[in-house]
Design a protein around this motif. Sequence first.
Motif, PDB file in Angstrom:
ATOM      1  N   CYS A 157       0.855  -1.220   0.216  1.00 20.28           N
ATOM      2  CA  CYS A 157       0.014  -0.103   0.005  1.00 20.28           C
ATOM      3  C   CYS A 157       1.411   1.009   0.463  1.00 20.28           C
ATOM      4  O   CYS A 157       0.682   1.942  -0.605  1.00 20.28           O
ATOM      5  N   LEU A 158       1.919   1.700   0.494  1.00 17.26           N
ATOM      6  CA  LEU A 158       2.908   2.787   0.898  1.00 17.26           C
ATOM      7  C   LEU A 158       3.575   2.431  -0.071  1.00 17.26           C
ATOM      8  O   LEU A 158       3.604   4.087  -0.815  1.00 17.26           O
ATOM      9  N   LEU A 159       3.875   2.008  -0.950  1.00 16.43           N
ATOM     10  CA  LEU A 159       4.742   1.567  -2.272  1.00 16.43           C
ATOM     11  C   LEU A 159       3.877   1.435  -3.821  1.00 16.43           C
ATOM     12  O   LEU A 159       4.373   1.813  -4.722  1.00 16.43           O
ATOM     13  N   HIS A 160       3.065   1.529  -3.827  1.00 12.73           N
ATOM     14  CA  HIS A 160       2.136   1.183  -5.123  1.00 12.73           C
ATOM     15  C   HIS A 160       2.405   2.446  -6.140  1.00 12.73           C
ATOM     16  O   HIS A 160       2.280   1.940  -7.736  1.00 12.73           O
ATOM     17  N   ASP A 161       2.403   3.335  -5.389  1.00 10.20           N
ATOM     18  CA  ASP A 161       2.177   3.821  -6.810  1.00 10.20           C
ATOM     19  C   ASP A 161       3.667   4.714  -6.913  1.00 10.20           C
ATOM     20  O   ASP A 161       3.978   6.381  -7.007  1.00 10.20           O
ATOM     21  N   ILE A 162       5.012   4.316  -6.294  1.00 11.46           N
ATOM     22  CA  ILE A 162       6.206   5.338  -6.078  1.00 11.46           C
ATOM     23  C   ILE A 162       6.508   5.338  -7.117  1.00 11.46           C
ATOM     24  O   ILE A 162       7.008   6.343  -8.032  1.00 11.46           O
ATOM     25  N   GLY A 163       6.231   4.272  -8.320  1.00 14.35           N
ATOM     26  CA  GLY A 163       6.624   4.655 -10.190  1.00 14.35           C
ATOM     27  C   GLY A 163       6.130   5.978  -9.601  1.00 14.35           C
ATOM     28  O   GLY A 163       7.071   6.414 -11.921  1.00 14.35           O
ATOM     29  N   THR A 164       5.446   6.884 -10.166  1.00 15.19           N
ATOM     30  CA  THR A 164       4.505   8.099 -10.201  1.00 15.19           C
ATOM     31  C   THR A 164       4.591   9.311 -10.376  1.00 15.19           C
ATOM     32  O   THR A 164       5.346  10.074 -10.660  1.00 15.19           O
ATOM     33  N   THR A 165       6.223   9.354  -9.304  1.00 13.82           N
ATOM     34  CA  THR A 165       7.022  10.165  -9.212  1.00 13.82           C
ATOM     35  C   THR A 165       7.571  10.735 -10.373  1.00 13.82           C
ATOM     36  O   THR A 165       8.440   9.539 -10.725  1.00 13.82           O
ATOM     37  N   PRO A 166       8.133  12.114 -10.756  1.00 11.65           N
ATOM     38  CA  PRO A 166       8.695  12.526 -11.350  1.00 11.65           C
ATOM     39  C   PRO A 166       9.616  11.944 -11.559  1.00 11.65           C
ATOM     40  O   PRO A 166      10.862  11.675 -13.144  1.00 11.65           O
ATOM     41  N   ALA A 167      11.205  11.834 -10.752  1.00 12.74           N
ATOM     42  CA  ALA A 167      11.864  11.107 -10.429  1.00 12.74           C
ATOM     43  C   ALA A 167      11.969   9.384 -11.102  1.00 12.74           C
ATOM     44  O   ALA A 167      12.565   9.797 -12.215  1.00 12.74           O
ATOM     45  N   ALA A 168      10.688   9.016 -10.851  1.00 10.44           N
ATOM     46  CA  ALA A 168      11.047   7.280 -11.389  1.00 10.44           C
ATOM     47  C   ALA A 168      10.493   7.265 -12.114  1.00 10.44           C
ATOM     48  O   ALA A 168      10.941   6.677 -13.180  1.00 10.44           O
ATOM     49  N   ALA A 190      10.743   9.698 -15.072  1.00 11.46           N
ATOM     50  CA  ALA A 190      11.859   9.911 -15.996  1.00 11.46           C
ATOM     51  C   ALA A 190      13.556   9.175 -16.282  1.00 11.46           C
ATOM     52  O   ALA A 190      13.994   8.959 -17.116  1.00 11.46           O
ATOM     53  N   SER A 191      13.657   8.170 -15.169  1.00 10.49           N
ATOM     54  CA  SER A 191      14.329   7.534 -14.980  1.00 10.49           C
ATOM     55  C   SER A 191      14.174   5.986 -16.279  1.00 10.49           C
ATOM     56  O   SER A 191      15.094   5.689 -16.189  1.00 10.49           O
ATOM     57  N   THR A 192      13.088   6.741 -16.869  1.00  7.89           N
ATOM     58  CA  THR A 192      12.926   4.708 -17.180  1.00  7.89           C
ATOM     59  C   THR A 192      11.639   5.138 -18.623  1.00  7.89           C
ATOM     60  O   THR A 192      10.594   5.724 -18.458  1.00  7.89           O
ATOM     61  N   GLN A 193      11.613   4.463 -19.241  1.00 12.53           N
ATOM     62  CA  GLN A 193      10.494   4.536 -20.332  1.00 12.53           C
ATOM     63  C   GLN A 193       9.524   3.060 -19.690  1.00 12.53           C
ATOM     64  O   GLN A 193       8.771   3.058 -20.219  1.00 12.53           O
ATOM     65  N   LEU A 194      10.345   2.534 -19.161  1.00 11.94           N
ATOM     66  CA  LEU A 194       9.016   1.348 -18.022  1.00 11.94           C
ATOM     67  C   LEU A 194       7.744   2.860 -18.125  1.00 11.94           C
ATOM     68  O   LEU A 194       7.477   3.110 -17.025  1.00 11.94           O
ATOM     69  N   SER A 195       6.357   1.626 -17.887  1.00 13.07           N
ATOM     70  CA  SER A 195       4.689   2.371 -17.586  1.00 13.07           C
ATOM     71  C   SER A 195       5.567   2.285 -15.457  1.00 13.07           C
ATOM     72  O   SER A 195       6.313   1.718 -15.166  1.00 13.07           O
ATOM     73  N   PHE A 196       4.560   3.196 -15.107  1.00 11.07           N
ATOM     74  CA  PHE A 196       4.999   3.357 -13.319  1.00 11.07           C
ATOM     75  C   PHE A 196       4.660   2.662 -12.988  1.00 11.07           C
ATOM     76  O   PHE A 196       5.177   2.016 -11.764  1.00 11.07           O
ATOM     77  N   GLU A 197       3.838   1.500 -12.922  1.00 11.10           N
ATOM     78  CA  GLU A 197       3.641   0.184 -12.017  1.00 11.10           C
ATOM     79  C   GLU A 197       4.575  -0.375 -12.390  1.00 11.10           C
ATOM     80  O   GLU A 197       5.244  -1.304 -11.083  1.00 11.10           O
ATOM     81  N   SER A 226      -0.775  13.918 -12.497  1.00 12.64           N
ATOM     82  CA  SER A 226       0.756  12.989 -12.911  1.00 12.64           C
ATOM     83  C   SER A 226       0.332  11.379 -13.584  1.00 12.64           C
ATOM     84  O   SER A 226       1.472  11.431 -14.506  1.00 12.64           O
ATOM     85  N   LEU A 227      -1.081  11.112 -13.983  1.00 11.99           N
ATOM     86  CA  LEU A 227      -1.846  10.154 -15.077  1.00 11.99           C
ATOM     87  C   LEU A 227      -1.050  11.646 -16.335  1.00 11.99           C
ATOM     88  O   LEU A 227      -0.810  10.210 -16.966  1.00 11.99           O
ATOM     89  N   ARG A 228      -1.939  12.247 -16.157  1.00 12.33           N
ATOM     90  CA  ARG A 228      -1.592  12.623 -17.579  1.00 12.33           C
ATOM     91  C   ARG A 228      -0.216  13.333 -18.036  1.00 12.33           C
ATOM     92  O   ARG A 228      -0.001  12.797 -19.294  1.00 12.33           O
ATOM     93  N   ALA A 229       0.492  13.308 -16.998  1.00 14.34           N
ATOM     94  CA  ALA A 229       1.961  13.728 -17.196  1.00 14.34           C
ATOM     95  C   ALA A 229       2.756  11.848 -17.955  1.00 14.34           C
ATOM     96  O   ALA A 229       3.076  12.493 -18.633  1.00 14.34           O
ATOM     97  N   GLU A 269       4.772  11.227 -21.782  1.00 17.23           N
ATOM     98  CA  GLU A 269       5.745  11.475 -21.378  1.00 17.23           C
ATOM     99  C   GLU A 269       5.614  10.109 -22.069  1.00 17.23           C
ATOM    100  O   GLU A 269       7.010   9.061 -23.598  1.00 17.23           O
ATOM    101  N   LYS A 270       5.128   9.100 -22.148  1.00 19.08           N
ATOM    102  CA  LYS A 270       4.544   7.962 -22.737  1.00 19.08           C
ATOM    103  C   LYS A 270       3.528   7.696 -22.895  1.00 19.08           C
ATOM    104  O   LYS A 270       2.736   6.551 -23.077  1.00 19.08           O
ATOM    105  N   PRO A 271       2.974   7.835 -24.159  1.00 21.00           N
ATOM    106  CA  PRO A 271       1.692   7.546 -24.900  1.00 21.00           C
ATOM    107  C   PRO A 271       1.905   5.992 -25.143  1.00 21.00           C
ATOM    108  O   PRO A 271       0.447   6.067 -25.006  1.00 21.00           O
ATOM    109  N   TRP A 272       2.642   5.138 -24.893  1.00 20.39           N
ATOM    110  CA  TRP A 272       1.951   3.504 -24.171  1.00 20.39           C
ATOM    111  C   TRP A 272       2.217   3.487 -23.031  1.00 20.39           C
ATOM    112  O   TRP A 272       1.644   1.727 -23.243  1.00 20.39           O
ATOM    113  N   ALA A 273       2.277   3.660 -22.204  1.00 17.75           N
ATOM    114  CA  ALA A 273       2.010   3.197 -20.780  1.00 17.75           C
ATOM    115  C   ALA A 273       0.453   2.395 -20.672  1.00 17.75           C
ATOM    116  O   ALA A 273      -0.015   2.972 -21.600  1.00 17.75           O
ATOM    117  N   HIS A 274       0.941   2.025 -19.219  1.00 13.93           N
ATOM    118  CA  HIS A 274       0.609   0.602 -19.578  1.00 13.93           C
ATOM    119  C   HIS A 274      -1.406   1.497 -19.285  1.00 13.93           C
ATOM    120  O   HIS A 274      -2.071   0.936 -19.060  1.00 13.93           O
TER     121      HIS A 274
END
Length: 178
Positions: free
Chosen positions: A31-42, A44-51, A139-142, A146-151
Amino acid sequence: MRVFHWATIIARQQFPTHASSLSPSTLALTCLLHDIGTTPAARASTQLSFEFQGGFIALQLIQHQLGGAQSQAEAVAEAIIRHQDQGTVGTITFLGQLIQLATVYDNMSERPYLVHPQTREQVVTKFKRCGWSRCFSKSLRAELEEKPWAHTTHLGSEKFPNGVRFNKLMEEYDAWTE
């Protein structure tokens, strides 16, 4: 913390036989970490979808930095990676299903009957939303920009961010600032 409370409530009330076998620490980490991939730094660090990025961040954090068991780290990562896999085909772990139910309740108020209105009031009083719907929608829109292929696109490139932004059940609580 809201997602942890929603998940705990849903587990105990809707799935009592499964709830007793659920590790509270594994649920809390998920629960605490489930959206950690949505931060701007996370993002920007990858082409992966935030999940996916969030799942990998959680895996590394739990297993290598916190010294958690591999099984716990993998359970958390799997649940995070799949927490937006809404659908009726296939199977998922109980932890994964629980985090799905809790996050769609918090973000889009799906299945409002799962949490009693008085309980909802108590949780959002303790753990305020402070404009969460607007913030997460941005955050979702960002990510989608950035990644129109995002999950996230599988939930609808407009439907999902709009569903989060215009969350009617939580609208009153989103306005609270103190």
